[in-house]
Design a protein around this motif. Structure first.
Motif, PDB file in Angstrom:
ATOM      1  N   GLY A 154      -3.900  -1.333 -15.720  1.00 52.71           N
ATOM      2  CA  GLY A 154      -2.767  -1.148 -14.822  1.00 52.71           C
ATOM      3  C   GLY A 154      -1.464  -1.579 -15.455  1.00 52.71           C
ATOM      4  N   ARG A 155      -1.496  -2.678 -16.191  1.00 55.55           N
ATOM      5  CA  ARG A 155      -0.289  -3.151 -16.876  1.00 55.55           C
ATOM      6  C   ARG A 155       0.168  -2.130 -17.907  1.00 55.55           C
ATOM      7  NH1 ARG A 155      -2.311  -7.408 -18.438  1.00 55.55           N
ATOM      8  NH2 ARG A 155      -2.713  -7.013 -20.649  1.00 55.55           N
ATOM      9  N   TRP A 156      -0.773  -1.554 -18.650  1.00 61.08           N
ATOM     10  CA  TRP A 156      -0.407  -0.544 -19.655  1.00 61.08           C
ATOM     11  C   TRP A 156       0.215   0.678 -18.998  1.00 61.08           C
ATOM     12  CZ3 TRP A 156      -5.908  -0.708 -22.244  1.00 61.08           C
ATOM     13  CH2 TRP A 156      -6.081  -1.962 -22.865  1.00 61.08           C
ATOM     14  N   VAL A 157      -0.359   1.108 -17.874  1.00 59.64           N
ATOM     15  CA  VAL A 157       0.174   2.273 -17.168  1.00 59.64           C
ATOM     16  C   VAL A 157       1.580   1.975 -16.639  1.00 59.64           C
ATOM     17  CG1 VAL A 157      -0.147   3.788 -15.163  1.00 59.64           C
ATOM     18  CG2 VAL A 157      -2.099   3.202 -16.610  1.00 59.64           C
ATOM     19  N   ALA A 158       1.763   0.787 -16.065  1.00 60.86           N
ATOM     20  CA  ALA A 158       3.086   0.410 -15.559  1.00 60.86           C
ATOM     21  C   ALA A 158       4.095   0.301 -16.696  1.00 60.86           C
ATOM     22  CB  ALA A 158       2.992  -0.909 -14.792  1.00 60.86           C
ATOM     23  N   PHE A 173       0.795  -1.225   0.000  1.00 57.64           N
ATOM     24  CA  PHE A 173       0.000   0.000   0.000  1.00 57.64           C
ATOM     25  C   PHE A 173       0.832   1.281   0.000  1.00 57.64           C
ATOM     26  CE2 PHE A 173      -2.376  -3.348   2.318  1.00 57.64           C
ATOM     27  CZ  PHE A 173      -3.360  -3.559   1.356  1.00 57.64           C
ATOM     28  N   GLU A 174       2.122   1.144  -0.289  1.00 59.52           N
ATOM     29  CA  GLU A 174       3.007   2.308  -0.230  1.00 59.52           C
ATOM     30  C   GLU A 174       2.569   3.415  -1.177  1.00 59.52           C
ATOM     31  OE1 GLU A 174       7.723   3.394  -0.996  1.00 59.52           O
ATOM     32  OE2 GLU A 174       7.096   1.325  -0.608  1.00 59.52           O
ATOM     33  N   LYS A 175       2.017   3.042  -2.338  1.00 61.11           N
ATOM     34  CA  LYS A 175       1.634   4.032  -3.352  1.00 61.11           C
ATOM     35  C   LYS A 175       0.122   4.293  -3.381  1.00 61.11           C
ATOM     36  CE  LYS A 175       5.806   4.678  -4.885  1.00 61.11           C
ATOM     37  NZ  LYS A 175       6.202   4.370  -6.258  1.00 61.11           N
ATOM     38  N   LEU A 176      -0.636   3.700  -2.470  1.00 58.82           N
ATOM     39  CA  LEU A 176      -2.093   3.885  -2.459  1.00 58.82           C
ATOM     40  C   LEU A 176      -2.468   5.193  -1.791  1.00 58.82           C
ATOM     41  CD1 LEU A 176      -5.042   2.967  -2.808  1.00 58.82           C
ATOM     42  CD2 LEU A 176      -4.782   1.637  -0.682  1.00 58.82           C
ATOM     43  N   SER A 177      -3.353   5.947  -2.453  1.00 52.60           N
ATOM     44  CA  SER A 177      -3.864   7.207  -1.903  1.00 52.60           C
ATOM     45  C   SER A 177      -5.384   7.160  -1.879  1.00 52.60           C
ATOM     46  CB  SER A 177      -3.400   8.389  -2.764  1.00 52.60           C
ATOM     47  OG  SER A 177      -3.938   9.608  -2.287  1.00 52.60           O
ATOM     48  N   ILE A 178      -5.948   7.583  -0.765  1.00 57.80           N
ATOM     49  CA  ILE A 178      -7.402   7.714  -0.646  1.00 57.80           C
ATOM     50  C   ILE A 178      -7.787   9.143  -1.009  1.00 57.80           C
ATOM     51  CG2 ILE A 178      -9.395   7.648   0.904  1.00 57.80           C
ATOM     52  CD1 ILE A 178      -8.288   4.900   0.335  1.00 57.80           C
ATOM     53  N   ASN A 179      -8.566   9.288  -2.070  1.00 63.44           N
ATOM     54  CA  ASN A 179      -9.097  10.606  -2.409  1.00 63.44           C
ATOM     55  C   ASN A 179     -10.285  10.896  -1.498  1.00 63.44           C
ATOM     56  OD1 ASN A 179     -10.960  12.497  -3.983  1.00 63.44           O
ATOM     57  ND2 ASN A 179      -9.109  12.566  -5.247  1.00 63.44           N
ATOM     58  N   THR A 180     -10.359  12.133  -0.991  1.00 66.01           N
ATOM     59  CA  THR A 180     -11.413  12.441  -0.020  1.00 66.01           C
ATOM     60  C   THR A 180     -12.813  12.300  -0.604  1.00 66.01           C
ATOM     61  OG1 THR A 180     -11.176  14.816  -0.509  1.00 66.01           O
ATOM     62  CG2 THR A 180     -10.009  13.956   1.426  1.00 66.01           C
ATOM     63  N   THR A 192     -12.060  -1.766   2.478  1.00 67.34           N
ATOM     64  CA  THR A 192     -12.503  -2.401   1.232  1.00 67.34           C
ATOM     65  C   THR A 192     -11.635  -1.945   0.073  1.00 67.34           C
ATOM     66  OG1 THR A 192     -14.781  -2.538   2.047  1.00 67.34           O
ATOM     67  CG2 THR A 192     -14.455  -2.753  -0.329  1.00 67.34           C
ATOM     68  N   VAL A 193     -11.331  -0.648   0.021  1.00 66.53           N
ATOM     69  CA  VAL A 193     -10.439  -0.128  -1.013  1.00 66.53           C
ATOM     70  C   VAL A 193      -9.094  -0.846  -0.962  1.00 66.53           C
ATOM     71  CG1 VAL A 193      -9.043   1.882  -1.645  1.00 66.53           C
ATOM     72  CG2 VAL A 193     -11.504   2.144  -1.268  1.00 66.53           C
ATOM     73  N   LYS A 194      -8.532  -0.992   0.220  1.00 62.99           N
ATOM     74  CA  LYS A 194      -7.239  -1.656   0.353  1.00 62.99           C
ATOM     75  C   LYS A 194      -7.296  -3.097  -0.160  1.00 62.99           C
ATOM     76  CE  LYS A 194      -4.843  -1.171   4.130  1.00 62.99           C
ATOM     77  NZ  LYS A 194      -4.522  -1.150   5.578  1.00 62.99           N
ATOM     78  N   ALA A 195      -8.356  -3.800   0.199  1.00 63.27           N
ATOM     79  CA  ALA A 195      -8.483  -5.198  -0.206  1.00 63.27           C
ATOM     80  C   ALA A 195      -8.581  -5.326  -1.722  1.00 63.27           C
ATOM     81  CB  ALA A 195      -9.696  -5.824   0.467  1.00 63.27           C
ATOM     82  N   ARG A 196      -9.403  -4.480  -2.340  1.00 62.58           N
ATOM     83  CA  ARG A 196      -9.562  -4.542  -3.796  1.00 62.58           C
ATOM     84  C   ARG A 196      -8.285  -4.093  -4.500  1.00 62.58           C
ATOM     85  NH1 ARG A 196     -15.122  -4.672  -5.023  1.00 62.58           N
ATOM     86  NH2 ARG A 196     -16.175  -5.634  -3.229  1.00 62.58           N
ATOM     87  N   TYR A 197      -7.650  -3.073  -3.978  1.00 60.11           N
ATOM     88  CA  TYR A 197      -6.402  -2.558  -4.546  1.00 60.11           C
ATOM     89  C   TYR A 197      -5.322  -3.637  -4.532  1.00 60.11           C
ATOM     90  CZ  TYR A 197      -2.103   0.285  -4.763  1.00 60.11           C
ATOM     91  OH  TYR A 197      -0.881   0.794  -5.088  1.00 60.11           O
ATOM     92  N   ALA A 198      -5.221  -4.359  -3.424  1.00 55.22           N
ATOM     93  CA  ALA A 198      -4.186  -5.389  -3.281  1.00 55.22           C
ATOM     94  C   ALA A 198      -4.322  -6.483  -4.323  1.00 55.22           C
ATOM     95  CB  ALA A 198      -4.236  -5.987  -1.873  1.00 55.22           C
ATOM     96  N   VAL A 199      -5.558  -6.794  -4.702  1.00 58.26           N
ATOM     97  CA  VAL A 199      -5.800  -7.879  -5.655  1.00 58.26           C
ATOM     98  C   VAL A 199      -5.792  -7.403  -7.094  1.00 58.26           C
ATOM     99  CG1 VAL A 199      -7.515  -9.574  -6.411  1.00 58.26           C
ATOM    100  CG2 VAL A 199      -7.108  -9.223  -3.971  1.00 58.26           C
ATOM    101  N   VAL A 239      -5.017  -4.041  -8.431  1.00 56.00           N
ATOM    102  CA  VAL A 239      -4.208  -2.922  -8.903  1.00 56.00           C
ATOM    103  C   VAL A 239      -2.727  -3.098  -8.581  1.00 56.00           C
ATOM    104  CG1 VAL A 239      -3.880  -0.419  -8.846  1.00 56.00           C
ATOM    105  CG2 VAL A 239      -6.188  -1.370  -8.665  1.00 56.00           C
ATOM    106  N   ALA A 240      -2.419  -3.359  -7.326  1.00 61.03           N
ATOM    107  CA  ALA A 240      -1.015  -3.406  -6.895  1.00 61.03           C
ATOM    108  C   ALA A 240      -0.167  -4.410  -7.662  1.00 61.03           C
ATOM    109  CB  ALA A 240      -0.947  -3.693  -5.388  1.00 61.03           C
ATOM    110  N   PRO A 241      -0.677  -5.602  -8.001  1.00 58.11           N
ATOM    111  CA  PRO A 241       0.186  -6.589  -8.662  1.00 58.11           C
ATOM    112  C   PRO A 241       0.784  -6.090  -9.977  1.00 58.11           C
ATOM    113  CG  PRO A 241      -1.766  -7.672  -7.813  1.00 58.11           C
ATOM    114  CD  PRO A 241      -2.000  -6.201  -7.651  1.00 58.11           C
ATOM    115  N   GLN A 242       0.100  -5.210 -10.693  1.00 60.80           N
ATOM    116  CA  GLN A 242       0.613  -4.736 -11.974  1.00 60.80           C
ATOM    117  C   GLN A 242       1.858  -3.863 -11.793  1.00 60.80           C
ATOM    118  OE1 GLN A 242      -1.132  -6.515 -13.930  1.00 60.80           O
ATOM    119  NE2 GLN A 242      -2.582  -6.854 -12.252  1.00 60.80           N
ATOM    120  N   PHE A 243       1.967  -3.223 -10.631  1.00 64.81           N
ATOM    121  CA  PHE A 243       3.093  -2.336 -10.401  1.00 64.81           C
ATOM    122  C   PHE A 243       4.224  -3.042  -9.649  1.00 64.81           C
ATOM    123  CE2 PHE A 243      -0.545   0.313 -11.183  1.00 64.81           C
ATOM    124  CZ  PHE A 243      -0.042   1.279 -12.034  1.00 64.81           C
ATOM    125  N   SER A 244       3.907  -4.089  -8.915  1.00 65.02           N
ATOM    126  CA  SER A 244       4.946  -4.802  -8.172  1.00 65.02           C
ATOM    127  C   SER A 244       5.817  -5.639  -9.100  1.00 65.02           C
ATOM    128  CB  SER A 244       4.303  -5.716  -7.117  1.00 65.02           C
ATOM    129  OG  SER A 244       3.505  -6.723  -7.720  1.00 65.02           O
TER     130      SER A 244
END
Length: 300
Positions: free
Chosen positions: A252-256, A4-11, A284-291, A293-298
Motif C-alpha cells: 500500500g505504501r508503494w502504491v501511495a 472508507f471514502e475510497k473503499l469499494s466492494i467488488n461483487t 469484516t472487510v471494512k475492519a481489515r481495510y481500516a487497519v 490498507v487505509a493508513p497508507q493512503f491517509s
C-alpha cells in the motif's frame, strides 16, 4: 476524509448476493463505490442494472471482466473482439471508465470467456501451447480494441495474474509485462491494476509500481490476501486482508508513493466467505481495510 471514502466492494466478494442485494448492502454500509462483475449485470439486463446503480447512489469503480484475447482462429478472435466491445459499452453505460482485462491463457487451456470464476472450467479450443504466439495475439487484440475504447472514454485495465494461472486465465503474469504491453498506447486507453493476490510475490514489484506511477498507468488497486494452504481450486485461495501472507502496509505504501489516490477495491474469491452473511462480510472487510490498507493512503 472518511476512512472508507475510497473503499469499494467488488461483487465477487459477496458472490452469492444478487445485484440488488449487493447495491443495497454496500450503500447501507456507508460506502460510495462498488465494483461490478458482468454476470451480475447480465442477470437483470444492462438497462435495469444501469437504473439500479443510479438509484443506489453508488459509483461503479470498475467492471470485470473483458479480455480472453488469445484465440488462434479467426472466428475466436472475432468473437473476443465483439465481446470486449460489448464490455466497453456496458462499462460506459454503468458510469465507470475502467474495464478490467483478464487477457486469456494458452488457447488449448483457456477458460471460456463466459465462465464465471469459481465455477467455470477450462475447455480446449484451437491454438495449441505456443506461449509466445499467445502473447502476441493478446497484444494484437489490445491494439485493435484501443480505438474503440478511446472513442467511448473507457480504459482497458490490464490485470497480470499469478503465474499459476498462465495456462488457463492470463499469459500476463507480472506488472512489468502489463506495463510493457500498455506502453505503445495512450494512458487514457490502457492502464494496469495492482491486485495484491496476483503480484505480491514479484521481486520487482516495488520498482514496477513506481514505474506504473511515473507512466500514469495505475487505474485500480485491488486487495485481498493470499491464503495458505492453497485451495484445491487455487483461485479460491483469496482471503480477508490479514488472514494470509501479504504485507499490505508495504505494498500500500508503494502504491501511495507512486501517486495513486483512487478507489481501493476488495475482491475475494473464497467459498467459506461466500457462505457467510453478506453484511458480515462487508463489515469484516471494512475492519481489515481500516487497519491494514487505509493508513497508507491517509498519510499522503
Amino acid at each position: 476524509m472518511s476512512t472508507f471514502e475510497k473503499l469499494s466492494i467488488n461483487t465477487a466478494t459477496i458472490k452469492k448476493a444478487s445485484l440488488a442485494e449487493a447495491l443495497e448492502l454496500t450503500a447501507a454500509a456507508g460506502l460510495s463505490h462498488i465494483g461490478l462483475w458482468r454476470d451480475k449485470v447480465a442477470e437483470v439486463g444492462l438497462a435495469a442494472a444501469v437504473e439500479m446503480v443510479r438509484a443506489s447512489g453508488l459509483q461503479v469503480s470498475s467492471l470485470c471482466r473483458g479480455g480472453f484475447l488469445t484465440a488462434a482462429d479467426g472466428p475466436g478472435q472475432a468473437a473476443a473482439l465483439a465481446d470486449n466491445k460489448a464490455a466497453i459499452l456496458e462499462a460506459k453505460a454503468l458510469g465507470t471508465t475502467e474495464i478490467v482485462m483478464v487477457v486469456g491463457g494458452l488457447p488449448d487451456f483457456s477458460v471460456s470467456p463466459g465462465a464465471v470464476d469459481g465455477g467455470g472450467t477450462a475447455v480446449a479450443v484451437a491454438g495449441g501451447k505456443d506461449l509466445v504466439l499467445a502473447r502476441q495475439r493478446m497484444a494484437d487484440r489490445i491494439a485493435e480494441l484501443v480505438p474503440f475504447a478511446l472513442e467511448h472514454g473507457v480504459r482497458l485495465v490490464l490485470e497480470p495474474l499469478h503465474p499459476m494461472f498462465a495456462a488457463d486465465r492470463a499469459v500476463l503474469s507480472t506488472l512489468g509485462q502489463a506495463l510493457d504491453l500498455a506502453a505503445p498506447h495512450p494512458v487514457e486507453a490502457v492502464g494496469v491494476v495492482v491486485d495484491t493476490f496476483h503480484v505480491w510475490w514479484d521481486p520487482a514489484l516495488r520498482q514496477q509500481i513506481a514505474r506504473a506511477g511515473e507512466e500514469g498507468r495505475i487505474a485500480s488497486y485491488q486487495v485481498c490476501d493470499f491464503n495458505l494452504p492453497i485451495a484445491a481450486d487455487a483461485l479460491l485461495s483469496r482471503g480477508f486482508m490479514g488472514d494470509g501472507v501479504i504485507d499490505f502496509p508495504a505494498i500500500g505504501r508503494w502504491v501511495a508513493e507512486a501517486g495513486y489516490d483512487g478507489v481501493v477495491e476488495v475482491e475475494i474469491f473464497n467459498e467459506d466467505i461466500w457462505n457467510l452473511p453478506f453484511a458480515e462480510v462487508i463489515e469484516t472487510v471494512k475492519a481489515r481495510y481500516a487497519v491494514l490498507v487505509a493508513p497508507q493512503f491517509s498519510r499522503r
